[in-house]
Design an enzyme around this catalytic site. Structure first.
Site, PDB file in Angstrom:
ATOM      1  N   ASN A  51       0.803  -1.195   0.004  1.00 11.50           N
ATOM      2  CA  ASN A  51      -0.147   0.099  -0.038  1.00 11.50           C
ATOM      3  C   ASN A  51       0.879   1.075  -0.050  1.00 11.50           C
ATOM      4  O   ASN A  51       1.925   1.338   0.689  1.00 11.50           O
ATOM      5  CB  ASN A  51      -0.924   0.006   1.297  1.00 11.50           C
ATOM      6  CG  ASN A  51      -0.324  -0.090   2.416  1.00 11.50           C
ATOM      7  OD1 ASN A  51       0.610  -0.682   2.829  1.00 11.50           O
ATOM      8  ND2 ASN A  51      -0.758   0.746   3.405  1.00 11.50           N
ATOM      9  N   GLU A  53       0.130   5.181   0.844  1.00 10.44           N
ATOM     10  CA  GLU A  53      -0.520   6.091   1.181  1.00 10.44           C
ATOM     11  C   GLU A  53      -0.240   7.432   0.526  1.00 10.44           C
ATOM     12  O   GLU A  53       0.699   7.743   0.211  1.00 10.44           O
ATOM     13  CB  GLU A  53      -1.008   6.149   2.731  1.00 10.44           C
ATOM     14  CG  GLU A  53      -1.494   4.972   3.171  1.00 10.44           C
ATOM     15  CD  GLU A  53      -1.442   5.166   4.850  1.00 10.44           C
ATOM     16  OE1 GLU A  53      -2.195   4.266   5.276  1.00 10.44           O
ATOM     17  OE2 GLU A  53      -0.896   5.947   5.430  1.00 10.44           O
ATOM     18  N   CYS A  62      -3.712   0.563  -2.944  1.00  5.29           N
ATOM     19  CA  CYS A  62      -3.793  -0.703  -2.120  1.00  5.29           C
ATOM     20  C   CYS A  62      -2.825  -1.563  -2.744  1.00  5.29           C
ATOM     21  O   CYS A  62      -2.274  -1.697  -3.717  1.00  5.29           O
ATOM     22  CB  CYS A  62      -5.048  -1.354  -2.162  1.00  5.29           C
ATOM     23  SG  CYS A  62      -6.537  -0.289  -1.547  1.00  5.29           S
ATOM     24  N   GLU A  64      -3.063  -4.815  -3.078  1.00  8.14           N
ATOM     25  CA  GLU A  64      -3.554  -5.744  -3.944  1.00  8.14           C
ATOM     26  C   GLU A  64      -3.749  -5.257  -5.518  1.00  8.14           C
ATOM     27  O   GLU A  64      -3.057  -6.020  -6.412  1.00  8.14           O
ATOM     28  CB  GLU A  64      -4.975  -6.151  -3.612  1.00  8.14           C
ATOM     29  CG  GLU A  64      -4.970  -6.864  -2.173  1.00  8.14           C
ATOM     30  CD  GLU A  64      -5.463  -5.989  -0.988  1.00  8.14           C
ATOM     31  OE1 GLU A  64      -5.718  -6.513   0.073  1.00  8.14           O
ATOM     32  OE2 GLU A  64      -4.750  -4.610  -1.248  1.00  8.14           O
ATOM     33  N   CYS A  95     -10.016  -4.702   0.404  1.00  8.98           N
ATOM     34  CA  CYS A  95     -11.252  -3.619   0.370  1.00  8.98           C
ATOM     35  C   CYS A  95     -12.072  -3.864  -0.800  1.00  8.98           C
ATOM     36  O   CYS A  95     -11.665  -4.749  -1.595  1.00  8.98           O
ATOM     37  CB  CYS A  95     -10.693  -2.275   0.338  1.00  8.98           C
ATOM     38  SG  CYS A  95     -10.008  -1.651  -1.402  1.00  8.98           S
ATOM     39  N   CYS A  98     -10.600  -3.338  -4.306  1.00 10.24           N
ATOM     40  CA  CYS A  98      -9.502  -4.236  -4.763  1.00 10.24           C
ATOM     41  C   CYS A  98     -10.185  -5.648  -5.101  1.00 10.24           C
ATOM     42  O   CYS A  98     -10.039  -6.358  -6.164  1.00 10.24           O
ATOM     43  CB  CYS A  98      -8.568  -4.744  -3.661  1.00 10.24           C
ATOM     44  SG  CYS A  98      -7.275  -3.475  -3.168  1.00 10.24           S
TER      45      CYS A  98
END
Length: 140
Positions: A51, A53, A62, A64, A95, A98
């Site tokens: 990830n 940010e 993310c 994934e 999430c 994803c």
């Protein structure tokens, strides 16, 4: 699709190590919630992501989706398994965004793990049982 118990233990451990290494490189200065992912293609190539940010949270990426993007950039579009590692107990699932991206590439195994060794095996279809599919864009 192979059954979860058919995934070779050495492959699972290789994916977990790749996801851990990616998680170690995560950029999570705001949430401090680091995530790593490792995706294996049908021909055995492994692609990882972490990830990333951003102060503008909506721009965060993310793990994934970063793993999928790395595979796509290398020309790979068929996957057999994904490992996602978090520090959550129990291990946390991808999430919704994803999950929707994963659906685009079929149904395959998703192994959720954490740093203390908890594991949960599921599939893309179980995570996203009624996905929006590209067929809907073709119209009547």
């Amino acid at each position: 699709m192979q059954e979860p118990h058919d995934l070779h233990p050495e492959l699972v451990e290789r994916l977990i190590r790749a996801a851990e290494a990616a998680r170690d490189n995560a950029h999570a200065p705001y949430s401090r919630y680091r995530v790593g992912a490792a995706l294996v293609t049908t021909d055995g190539r492994v692609f990882s992501g972490c990830n990333v940010e951003n102060a503008s949270f909506g721009l965060s990426l993310c793990a994934e989706r970063n793993a999928v993007a790395a595979a796509i950039a290398a020309g790979e579009r068929q996957y057999t398994a994904l490992v996602v590692i978090t520090d959550s107990s129990p291990p946390e699932a991808p999430c919704g965004a994803c999950r929707q991206v994963l659906v685009e590439f079929g149904d395959f195994h998703v192994l959720l793990v954490n740093a203390v060794g908890e594991r949960h095996t599921t599939t893309v279809a179980e995570l996203q049982p009624r996905p929006f599919r590209g067929d809907a864009l073709r119209g009547p």
